[in-house]
Design an enzyme around this catalytic site. Structure first.
Site, PDB file in Angstrom:
ATOM      1  N   GLU A 236       0.847  -1.196   0.000  1.00 55.11           N
ATOM      2  CA  GLU A 236       0.000   0.000   0.000  1.00 55.11           C
ATOM      3  C   GLU A 236       0.883   1.247   0.000  1.00 55.11           C
ATOM      4  O   GLU A 236       2.001   1.242   0.503  1.00 55.11           O
ATOM      5  CB  GLU A 236      -0.891  -0.014   1.245  1.00 55.11           C
ATOM      6  CG  GLU A 236      -1.828   1.178   1.350  1.00 55.11           C
ATOM      7  CD  GLU A 236      -2.632   1.171   2.643  1.00 55.11           C
ATOM      8  OE1 GLU A 236      -3.724   1.751   2.648  1.00 55.11           O
ATOM      9  OE2 GLU A 236      -2.163   0.606   3.652  1.00 55.11           O
TER      10      GLU A 236
ATOM     11  N   LYS B   9      -9.825   1.466  -2.461  1.00 56.14           N
ATOM     12  CA  LYS B   9     -10.053   0.954  -1.105  1.00 56.14           C
ATOM     13  C   LYS B   9     -11.438   1.330  -0.602  1.00 56.14           C
ATOM     14  O   LYS B   9     -11.824   2.501  -0.583  1.00 56.14           O
ATOM     15  CB  LYS B   9      -8.972   1.520  -0.179  1.00 56.14           C
ATOM     16  CG  LYS B   9      -8.995   0.985   1.240  1.00 56.14           C
ATOM     17  CD  LYS B   9      -7.819   1.592   2.008  1.00 56.14           C
ATOM     18  CE  LYS B   9      -7.728   1.081   3.431  1.00 56.14           C
ATOM     19  NZ  LYS B   9      -6.578   1.697   4.135  1.00 56.14           N
TER      20      LYS B   9
ATOM     21  N   CYS C 233      -5.232  -3.192   2.857  1.00 56.97           N
ATOM     22  CA  CYS C 233      -4.981  -2.921   4.275  1.00 56.97           C
ATOM     23  C   CYS C 233      -6.216  -3.102   5.167  1.00 56.97           C
ATOM     24  O   CYS C 233      -6.580  -4.218   5.484  1.00 56.97           O
ATOM     25  CB  CYS C 233      -4.382  -1.523   4.426  1.00 56.97           C
ATOM     26  SG  CYS C 233      -3.502  -1.260   6.002  1.00 56.97           S
TER      27      CYS C 233
END
Length: 274
Positions: free
Chosen positions: A40, A112, A153
């Protein structure tokens, strides 16, 4: 089939970050990998939002992405670029994961979905929603190592996403991250192994590691986990490129042994007992 994983310590200079990613792609190819997975925030990690804003670019103009695409084409290596921050066009950023093929073309994009807003006991405060726009769709894409499900994440904590990805045919799940040290120590290995076991899929989690130039510290321990939950690679806190051998046929073997995908049932209303 050999894959490579890049564990990095991304800093505040995008040019240096681009050089590191390009070198990792070269190392992956030299090591015989068909695909490289990166963490990331590959283009920039900088808590100073005023300084970081000077590097804000749309995807088409991002120099780090351009360098990665060029290196992928030069070496013929597929790259799962864990994520970069790009201008979303509405005053916010998107934390975007990209799948790049061996010709340097972008095959898939995922923004995300779950944003990390929290105040931690150690004094760290995170407000992703203050700067980032959440994505609105899960994404799978075919790759040389199987059908790939994309995530980033904090998504790791939401198993429904991985159920949707495996229901859509994903046999390998990417979880690039920049986990904090306290949460990494407590939850990183457990959650990644759980996602692999639940989906009967490989999980590849490239990670940021160490003390960054902006003062934050990340946990490291980039992992590759097989469908049974066995850890095939744990990179500890070292920065560099690691390798793992994966066998796509093992997914079918594990899923036949414990056919959880076949036994899933939609959950409707929950009755509250008196």
């Amino acid at each position: 089939m050999r894959i490579a994983v890049y564990q990095s310590r991304t800093g505040i200079d995008p040019r240096a970050n681009a050089d590191g990613l390009a070198a990792a792609i070269e190392a992956a190819r030299a090591g015989g990998a068909v695909m490289l997975f990166t963490p990331e925030n590959g283009n920039l990690i900088d808590r100073d939002r005023t300084r970081a804003a000077t590097h804000r670019r749309a995807e088409a103009d991002d120099p780090v992405l351009a360098a990665v695409r060029a290196a992928a084409a030069r070496t013929g290596t597929w790259v799962q670029l864990g994520s970069i921050g790009v201008d979303a066009g509405d005053g916010r950023m998107a934390n975007r994961s990209l799948l790049i093929d061996g010709d340097g073309a972008v095959r898939a994009r995922y923004d995300k979905m779950h944003l990390f807003d929290v105040d931690l006991p150690n004094g760290d405060s995170w407000r992703e929603s203050a700067a980032y726009r959440p994505g609105d769709a899960a994404v799978v894409a075919d790759s040389p190592v199987g059908r790939l499900g994309l995530s980033i994440c904090y998504d790791l904590r939401f198993p429904a996403l991985y159920q949707a990805l495996s229901d859509a045919g994903a046999t390998i799940l990417s979880v690039p991250a920049a986990f904090t040290v306290p949460t990494g120590r407590a939850h990183w290995h457990i959650l990644l192994r759980a996602r692999a076991i639940e989906a009967g899929a490989y999980v590849v989690a490239a990670a940021q590691s160490g003390l960054h130039a902006d003062g934050r510290e990340t946990y490291g321990h980039a992992l590759v986990v097989d469908p049974w939950g066995d850890v095939l690679l744990d990179m500890g806190d070292a920065v560099g490129v690691g390798f793992a051998e994966i066998d796509p046929a093992r997914v079918a073997t594990v899923r036949a042994r414990i056919p959880v995908l076949d036994h899933r049932r939609a959950i409707g209303a929950v009755r509250v007992a008196p």
